[in-house]
Design a protein around this motif. Sequence first.
Motif, PDB file in Angstrom:
ATOM      1  N   SER A  22       0.833  -1.203   0.000  1.00  0.00           N
ATOM      2  CA  SER A  22       0.000   0.000   0.000  1.00  0.00           C
ATOM      3  C   SER A  22       0.868   1.254   0.000  1.00  0.00           C
ATOM      4  CB  SER A  22      -0.913   0.000   1.226  1.00  0.00           C
ATOM      5  OG  SER A  22      -1.786  -1.114   1.185  1.00  0.00           O
ATOM      6  N   ALA A  23       0.309   2.323  -0.546  1.00  0.00           N
ATOM      7  CA  ALA A  23       0.986   3.622  -0.579  1.00  0.00           C
ATOM      8  C   ALA A  23      -0.047   4.705  -0.276  1.00  0.00           C
ATOM      9  CB  ALA A  23       1.643   3.845  -1.935  1.00  0.00           C
ATOM     10  N   PRO A  24      -0.423   4.861   1.000  1.00  0.00           N
ATOM     11  CA  PRO A  24      -1.470   5.826   1.351  1.00  0.00           C
ATOM     12  C   PRO A  24      -1.192   7.240   0.850  1.00  0.00           C
ATOM     13  CG  PRO A  24      -1.030   4.391   3.206  1.00  0.00           C
ATOM     14  CD  PRO A  24       0.025   4.091   2.170  1.00  0.00           C
ATOM     15  N   ASP A  25       0.071   7.662   0.834  1.00  0.00           N
ATOM     16  CA  ASP A  25       0.395   9.007   0.344  1.00  0.00           C
ATOM     17  C   ASP A  25       0.070   9.177  -1.133  1.00  0.00           C
ATOM     18  OD1 ASP A  25       1.258   9.697   2.872  1.00  0.00           O
ATOM     19  OD2 ASP A  25       3.388   9.382   2.418  1.00  0.00           O
ATOM     20  N   ASP A  26       0.010   8.049  -1.858  1.00  0.00           N
ATOM     21  CA  ASP A  26      -0.346   8.064  -3.276  1.00  0.00           C
ATOM     22  C   ASP A  26      -1.797   7.643  -3.512  1.00  0.00           C
ATOM     23  OD1 ASP A  26       2.277   8.804  -3.932  1.00  0.00           O
ATOM     24  OD2 ASP A  26       2.923   6.707  -4.063  1.00  0.00           O
ATOM     25  N   GLY A  27      -2.571   7.494  -2.436  1.00  0.00           N
ATOM     26  CA  GLY A  27      -3.978   7.107  -2.566  1.00  0.00           C
ATOM     27  C   GLY A  27      -4.170   5.666  -2.985  1.00  0.00           C
TER      28      GLY A  27
END
Length: 130
Positions: A22-27
């Motif tokens: 996952s990459a929350p900063d990239d949505g």
Amino acid sequence: MYTATTRAITVSVTPSYLDDQSAPDDGRWVWAYTVEIANGSPDVVQLRSRYWHITDANGHVEEISGPGVVGEQPTLSPGDSFTYTSGCPLPTPSGFMRGHYRMQAPDGSFFEVEIPAFSLDLPARSRVLN
């Protein structure tokens, strides 16, 4: 674990959040889900296709359908089970999935087996769907 039984065929789903993918900063939030399909019926059945209804936290719906699961169309004799793991990325930190499998009976007829609705939630968050 989420479970549904249709015509003595039980589908159990266990989702898990994949922090490393996952990459929350990239949505981008990613979950794996492991499905077990257990044939409790007296008949041999074959999974022919799948249908998924995926809803993110914003209410956006994506529908996915296609032949088999993970490249297979497993045949299940009475008492057999088939387990596979797949994944689902979302643009939000939660959502839910539901769907069905299209199964073929020995006489050539088709019927649908419910996939229970299940939550895709971050481990630190409470479940959206019970």
